[in-house]
Scaffold this active site. Structure first.
Site, PDB file in Angstrom:
ATOM      1  N   LYS A 118       0.862  -1.196   0.000  1.00 47.26           N
ATOM      2  CA  LYS A 118       0.000   0.000   0.000  1.00 47.26           C
ATOM      3  C   LYS A 118       0.884   1.228   0.000  1.00 47.26           C
ATOM      4  O   LYS A 118       1.834   1.335   0.771  1.00 47.26           O
ATOM      5  CB  LYS A 118      -0.877  -0.002   1.274  1.00 47.26           C
ATOM      6  CG  LYS A 118      -1.851   1.160   1.330  1.00 47.26           C
ATOM      7  CD  LYS A 118      -3.141   0.845   0.597  1.00 47.26           C
ATOM      8  CE  LYS A 118      -3.982   2.088   0.319  1.00 47.26           C
ATOM      9  NZ  LYS A 118      -3.619   2.786  -0.936  1.00 47.26           N
ATOM     10  N   GLN A 130       7.155   4.000   3.965  1.00 50.50           N
ATOM     11  CA  GLN A 130       5.757   3.550   4.000  1.00 50.50           C
ATOM     12  C   GLN A 130       5.588   2.262   4.817  1.00 50.50           C
ATOM     13  O   GLN A 130       4.549   2.051   5.439  1.00 50.50           O
ATOM     14  CB  GLN A 130       5.283   3.334   2.550  1.00 50.50           C
ATOM     15  CG  GLN A 130       3.782   3.419   2.372  1.00 50.50           C
ATOM     16  CD  GLN A 130       3.254   4.838   2.319  1.00 50.50           C
ATOM     17  OE1 GLN A 130       3.822   5.698   1.670  1.00 50.50           O
ATOM     18  NE2 GLN A 130       2.157   5.095   3.001  1.00 50.50           N
ATOM     19  N   LYS A 150       5.380   3.469   8.449  1.00 56.67           N
ATOM     20  CA  LYS A 150       4.199   4.309   8.617  1.00 56.67           C
ATOM     21  C   LYS A 150       2.933   3.447   8.632  1.00 56.67           C
ATOM     22  O   LYS A 150       2.090   3.571   9.509  1.00 56.67           O
ATOM     23  CB  LYS A 150       4.127   5.300   7.444  1.00 56.67           C
ATOM     24  CG  LYS A 150       2.959   6.255   7.492  1.00 56.67           C
ATOM     25  CD  LYS A 150       2.741   6.988   6.173  1.00 56.67           C
ATOM     26  CE  LYS A 150       3.964   7.735   5.713  1.00 56.67           C
ATOM     27  NZ  LYS A 150       3.656   8.616   4.554  1.00 56.67           N
ATOM     28  N   LYS A 179       5.510   2.009  -2.935  1.00 53.11           N
ATOM     29  CA  LYS A 179       5.372   3.344  -3.524  1.00 53.11           C
ATOM     30  C   LYS A 179       5.633   3.218  -5.011  1.00 53.11           C
ATOM     31  O   LYS A 179       6.310   2.288  -5.460  1.00 53.11           O
ATOM     32  CB  LYS A 179       6.385   4.305  -2.905  1.00 53.11           C
ATOM     33  CG  LYS A 179       6.031   5.764  -3.041  1.00 53.11           C
ATOM     34  CD  LYS A 179       5.020   6.228  -2.009  1.00 53.11           C
ATOM     35  CE  LYS A 179       4.660   7.682  -2.188  1.00 53.11           C
ATOM     36  NZ  LYS A 179       3.986   8.216  -1.005  1.00 53.11           N
ATOM     37  N   GLY A 237      -2.802   8.258  -4.301  1.00 52.49           N
ATOM     38  CA  GLY A 237      -2.150   9.465  -4.825  1.00 52.49           C
ATOM     39  C   GLY A 237      -0.930   9.884  -4.011  1.00 52.49           C
ATOM     40  O   GLY A 237      -0.638   9.345  -2.961  1.00 52.49           O
ATOM     41  N   ASP A 238      -0.216  10.830  -4.540  1.00 56.96           N
ATOM     42  CA  ASP A 238       0.908  11.493  -3.871  1.00 56.96           C
ATOM     43  C   ASP A 238       1.131  12.770  -4.686  1.00 56.96           C
ATOM     44  O   ASP A 238       0.211  13.222  -5.391  1.00 56.96           O
ATOM     45  CB  ASP A 238       2.147  10.574  -3.845  1.00 56.96           C
ATOM     46  CG  ASP A 238       3.276  11.115  -2.959  1.00 56.96           C
ATOM     47  OD1 ASP A 238       3.186  10.968  -1.733  1.00 56.96           O
ATOM     48  OD2 ASP A 238       4.245  11.688  -3.483  1.00 56.96           O
ATOM     49  N   THR A 252      -4.675  13.448   5.308  1.00 55.12           N
ATOM     50  CA  THR A 252      -3.254  13.598   5.632  1.00 55.12           C
ATOM     51  C   THR A 252      -3.031  14.910   6.383  1.00 55.12           C
ATOM     52  O   THR A 252      -2.368  14.941   7.430  1.00 55.12           O
ATOM     53  CB  THR A 252      -2.399  13.537   4.359  1.00 55.12           C
ATOM     54  OG1 THR A 252      -2.768  12.385   3.619  1.00 55.12           O
ATOM     55  CG2 THR A 252      -0.925  13.480   4.697  1.00 55.12           C
ATOM     56  N   ASN A 272      -2.471  19.065  -1.697  1.00 53.62           N
ATOM     57  CA  ASN A 272      -3.477  18.361  -0.904  1.00 53.62           C
ATOM     58  C   ASN A 272      -3.150  18.401   0.596  1.00 53.62           C
ATOM     59  O   ASN A 272      -4.007  18.748   1.418  1.00 53.62           O
ATOM     60  CB  ASN A 272      -3.569  16.909  -1.405  1.00 53.62           C
ATOM     61  CG  ASN A 272      -4.459  16.066  -0.531  1.00 53.62           C
ATOM     62  OD1 ASN A 272      -3.987  15.344   0.335  1.00 53.62           O
ATOM     63  ND2 ASN A 272      -5.751  16.190  -0.717  1.00 53.62           N
ATOM     64  N   SER A 305      -6.972   5.671   3.786  1.00 53.25           N
ATOM     65  CA  SER A 305      -7.025   4.781   2.618  1.00 53.25           C
ATOM     66  C   SER A 305      -7.409   3.371   3.065  1.00 53.25           C
ATOM     67  O   SER A 305      -8.187   2.683   2.391  1.00 53.25           O
ATOM     68  CB  SER A 305      -5.659   4.718   1.929  1.00 53.25           C
ATOM     69  OG  SER A 305      -5.491   5.816   1.059  1.00 53.25           O
TER      70      SER A 305
HETATM   71  N1  LIG Z   1      -1.424  12.979  -0.489  1.00 46.38           N
HETATM   72  C1  LIG Z   1      -1.267  12.239   0.581  1.00 46.38           C
HETATM   73  O1  LIG Z   1      -2.216  11.637   1.072  1.00 46.38           O
HETATM   74  C2  LIG Z   1       0.042  12.148   1.252  1.00 46.38           C
HETATM   75  C3  LIG Z   1       1.114  12.911   0.874  1.00 46.38           C
HETATM   76  N2  LIG Z   1       2.253  12.886   1.608  1.00 46.38           N
HETATM   77  C4  LIG Z   1       3.396  13.709   1.244  1.00 46.38           C
HETATM   78  O2  LIG Z   1       3.033  15.076   1.337  1.00 46.38           O
HETATM   79  C5  LIG Z   1       3.798  15.862   0.420  1.00 46.38           C
HETATM   80  C6  LIG Z   1       2.868  16.672  -0.459  1.00 46.38           C
HETATM   81  O3  LIG Z   1       2.031  15.792  -1.189  1.00 46.38           O
HETATM   82  P1  LIG Z   1       0.619  16.232  -1.773  1.00 46.38           P
HETATM   83  O4  LIG Z   1       0.110  17.411  -1.039  1.00 46.38           O
HETATM   84  O5  LIG Z   1      -0.196  15.016  -1.857  1.00 46.38           O
HETATM   85  O6  LIG Z   1       1.021  16.631  -3.250  1.00 46.38           O
HETATM   86  P2  LIG Z   1       0.420  17.782  -4.195  1.00 46.38           P
HETATM   87  O7  LIG Z   1       0.865  17.449  -5.539  1.00 46.38           O
HETATM   88  O8  LIG Z   1      -1.030  17.968  -3.910  1.00 46.38           O
HETATM   89  O9  LIG Z   1       1.168  19.055  -3.642  1.00 46.38           O
HETATM   90  C7  LIG Z   1       2.567  19.127  -3.630  1.00 46.38           C
HETATM   91  C8  LIG Z   1       2.953  20.486  -3.132  1.00 46.38           C
HETATM   92  O10 LIG Z   1       4.351  20.547  -2.969  1.00 46.38           O
HETATM   93  C9  LIG Z   1       4.870  21.611  -3.733  1.00 46.38           C
HETATM   94  N3  LIG Z   1       6.160  21.183  -4.252  1.00 46.38           N
HETATM   95  C10 LIG Z   1       6.442  20.066  -4.946  1.00 46.38           C
HETATM   96  N4  LIG Z   1       7.729  20.046  -5.272  1.00 46.38           N
HETATM   97  C11 LIG Z   1       8.264  21.169  -4.753  1.00 46.38           C
HETATM   98  C12 LIG Z   1       9.553  21.719  -4.741  1.00 46.38           C
HETATM   99  N5  LIG Z   1      10.556  21.104  -5.347  1.00 46.38           N
HETATM  100  N6  LIG Z   1       9.724  22.884  -4.069  1.00 46.38           N
HETATM  101  C13 LIG Z   1       8.690  23.496  -3.448  1.00 46.38           C
HETATM  102  N7  LIG Z   1       7.452  23.028  -3.440  1.00 46.38           N
HETATM  103  C14 LIG Z   1       7.242  21.882  -4.074  1.00 46.38           C
HETATM  104  C15 LIG Z   1       3.878  21.813  -4.835  1.00 46.38           C
HETATM  105  O11 LIG Z   1       3.946  23.108  -5.374  1.00 46.38           O
HETATM  106  C16 LIG Z   1       2.582  21.567  -4.112  1.00 46.38           C
HETATM  107  O12 LIG Z   1       2.199  22.694  -3.394  1.00 46.38           O
HETATM  108  C17 LIG Z   1       4.690  14.858  -0.319  1.00 46.38           C
HETATM  109  O13 LIG Z   1       5.906  14.742   0.377  1.00 46.38           O
HETATM  110  C18 LIG Z   1       3.926  13.565  -0.175  1.00 46.38           C
HETATM  111  O14 LIG Z   1       4.758  12.437  -0.299  1.00 46.38           O
HETATM  112  C19 LIG Z   1       2.372  12.145   2.734  1.00 46.38           C
HETATM  113  C20 LIG Z   1       1.346  11.356   3.151  1.00 46.38           C
HETATM  114  C21 LIG Z   1       0.136  11.212   2.394  1.00 46.38           C
HETATM  115  O1  LIG Z   2      -3.038   6.466   0.843  1.00 47.10           O
HETATM  116  C1  LIG Z   2      -2.098   5.806   0.455  1.00 47.10           C
HETATM  117  O2  LIG Z   2      -2.150   4.633   0.144  1.00 47.10           O
HETATM  118  C2  LIG Z   2      -0.725   6.393   0.309  1.00 47.10           C
HETATM  119  C3  LIG Z   2      -0.442   7.639   1.021  1.00 47.10           C
HETATM  120  C4  LIG Z   2       0.988   7.968   0.787  1.00 47.10           C
HETATM  121  O3  LIG Z   2       1.465   7.909  -0.313  1.00 47.10           O
HETATM  122  C5  LIG Z   2       1.827   8.294   1.915  1.00 47.10           C
HETATM  123  O4  LIG Z   2       1.456   8.005   3.063  1.00 47.10           O
HETATM  124  O5  LIG Z   2       2.926   8.832   1.690  1.00 47.10           O
END
Ligand SMILES: NC(=O)C1=CN([C@@H]2O[C@H](COP(=O)(O)OP(=O)(O)OC[C@H]3O[C@@H](n4cnc5c(N)ncnc54)[C@H](O)[C@@H]3O)[C@@H](O)[C@H]2O)C=CC1
Ligand SMILES: O=C(O)CCC(=O)C(=O)O
Length: 446
Positions: free
Chosen positions: A90, A111, A114, A126, A165-166, A210, A241, A378
């Protein structure tokens, strides 16, 4: 560090050359596991750590697609199925030009622990691609997702591997991938992906989970020192997100959130972010963060380049990407009086920054605990899919809240019992590891 651990760490580095993010993630876990190896030599004898560092399966594939100009494009796709001791693999899928095997492996490795901490029956994985969604039309995104799933479908399934997603992958991309999976398999197998749309098997609260979970965790950390989120001045990085819903929850708990960012720079809004505007700019229009400042007026301003960590605040929530908060930034935050830092993103703090926070006695929530609410929800989505049911918002949010509190408490208790009181990094790594290690011991050498 224990001789066995440091030898194994060197071996892992040598076997995986050039994968610096993976090395960093392994180092953090190994550092925390020192006292565990003393107490549990059986883990070393059974080669648990050795096996944990080698993914069970790594898939690398070509993703060909045709852009709007009729030009053939080729990207590289990845899925690293790291560990299935606790359940089906996952973990999310990331579309970003920086993606290569080392990033996917660091994320997959994190992961494992976590997912273990959530208490849910899920293994660690992943995936992703070096595809850059920025500036691509909806049609291009759809064709890319379809091509990605045209290879991935044979490796995933509700009992095998369940992506989500990520960065760069949200409900739109999950929809296109689900559609292609359904077409290829001729099955409506809702449990194969999470983060689905609400009318076709998605779960309420998954979108928010998250970010909300990160703030619930931060609030719990603050409460160990007689404080709470109420009245805090919060710095959020990112505007995706995780960032948006971390900001929403922080505000709901009485904090003022004054920053957000993207790869072009950051905004400071001392009156508190206008979340409706931020959602409109980022979620609906997929625009730049500078547009938020232009439309907001009211004293909000945009700073090109730089990091939000330059702004004084009492709580810092890095929610963008790996290694976005270095040691210099950590020093600045401490000087400005930060009380708590929680990683909404995966490994956003460098190793040095993490140590600096811990040494200064700042409450520090590592990503594998603080951002576990997304994957936990999830797993709740998978439960609903298996029951062919859908739960209401409040019930699902309460489940999330219980999970985040239980992760928090387990980190605290584990850190205490291993002689590192108040160290959530030690607590999260040890507690996450022991559950996986025991399952691996029980399942034999596989
Ligand atoms: N979506 C989820 O449920 C989860 C996400 N994460 C982590 O959270 C973080 C953000 O993910 P999401 O919000 O889902 O992605 P997203 O695509 O919705 O947002 C990513 C954000 O990070 C910024 N970003 C990306 N690369 C960058 C860079 N090089 N410099 C500055 N800003 C940058 C983008 O502009 C955007 O605001 C990642 O590290 C991801 O692995 C962790 C747990 C779960
Ligand atoms: O919801 C999921 O399966 C993955 C979430 C994720 O990518 C993360 O925890 O970094």
């Amino acid at each position: 560090m224990h001789a066995e651990l440091s030898e194994l760490r060197d071996e892992v580095f040598a076997r995986n050359p050039g994968e610096k993010e993976f090395h960093q993630a392994v180092s953090e876990v190994f550092e925390a596991l020192d006292p565990v190896v003393d107490r549990h030599p059986e883990y070393v004898e059974a080669g648990i750590l050795h096996r944990l560092c080698e993914p069970e399966r790594q898939i690398i594939f070509r993703v060909p697609w045709v852009d709007d100009q009729g030009v053939v494009q080729v990207n590289r796709g990845f899925r690293v199925e790291f560990n299935s001791a606790l359940g089906p693999y996952k973990g999310g899928i990331r579309f970003h030009p920086s993606v290569y095997l080392g990033i996917v492996k660091f994320l997959g490795f994190e992961q494992i622990f976590k997912n273990s901490l959530t208490g849910m029956p899920i293994g660690g994985a992943k995936g992703g691609s070096d595809f850059n969604p920025s500036g691509r039309s909806d049609g291009e995104i759809m064709r890319f997702c379809q091509s990605f799933m045209t290879e991935l479908w044979r490796h995933v399934g509700e009992h095998t591997d369940v992506p989500a997603g990520d960065i760069g992958v949200g409900a739109r991309e999950i929809g296109y991938m689900f559609g292609q999976y359904k077409r290829l398999t001729n099955r409506f197998e809702a449990g194969v992906l999470t983060g689905k749309g609400l009318t076709w098997g998605g779960s309420l609260v998954r979108k928010e989970a998250t970010g909300y979970g990160t703030v619930m965790f931060t609030d719990a950390m603050l409460r160990t020192r007689g404080e709470s989120m109420d009245g805090q001045k919060v710095l959020v990085s990112g505007s995706g997100n995780v960032a948006i819903y971390a900001a929403e929850k922080a505000m709901a708990l009485g904090a003022k959130v004054i920053t957000a960012s993207d790869s072009s720079g950051y905004v400071v809004d001392e009156n508190g972010l206008d979340l409706d505007l931020l959602k409109q700019v980022k979620e609906v229009e997929r625009g730049r963060i500078s547009e938020y400042a232009e439309r907001r007026g009211n004293g909000a301003h945009f700073v090109e380049g730089g990091y939000v960590w330059e702004v004084p605040g009492t709580v810092a929530l890095p929610c963008a990407t790996q290694n976005e908060l270095g040691n210099k930034a950590a020093g600045m935050l401490i000087k400005n009086g930060v009380k708590a830092v929680a990683e909404g993103a995966n490994m956003p703090c460098t190793e040095k920054a993490t140590h600096t926070f811990l040494d200064a006695g700042v409450l520090f929530g590592p990503g594998k605990a603080a951002n576990a609410g997304g994957v936990a929800t999830s797993a709740l989505e998978m439960q609903q899919n298996a029951q062919r049911d859908s739960w209401d918002f409040d019930y699902t949010r309460e489940r999330l809240e219980q999970i985040m509190h239980s992760i928090h408490d387990r980190c605290v208790e584990t850190a205490d019992s291993y002689g590192a009181p108040g160290n959530y990094v030690a607590g999260a790594n040890i507690a996450g590891f022991i559950k996986v290690a025991d399952a691996m011991l029980a399942q034999g050498i596989v």
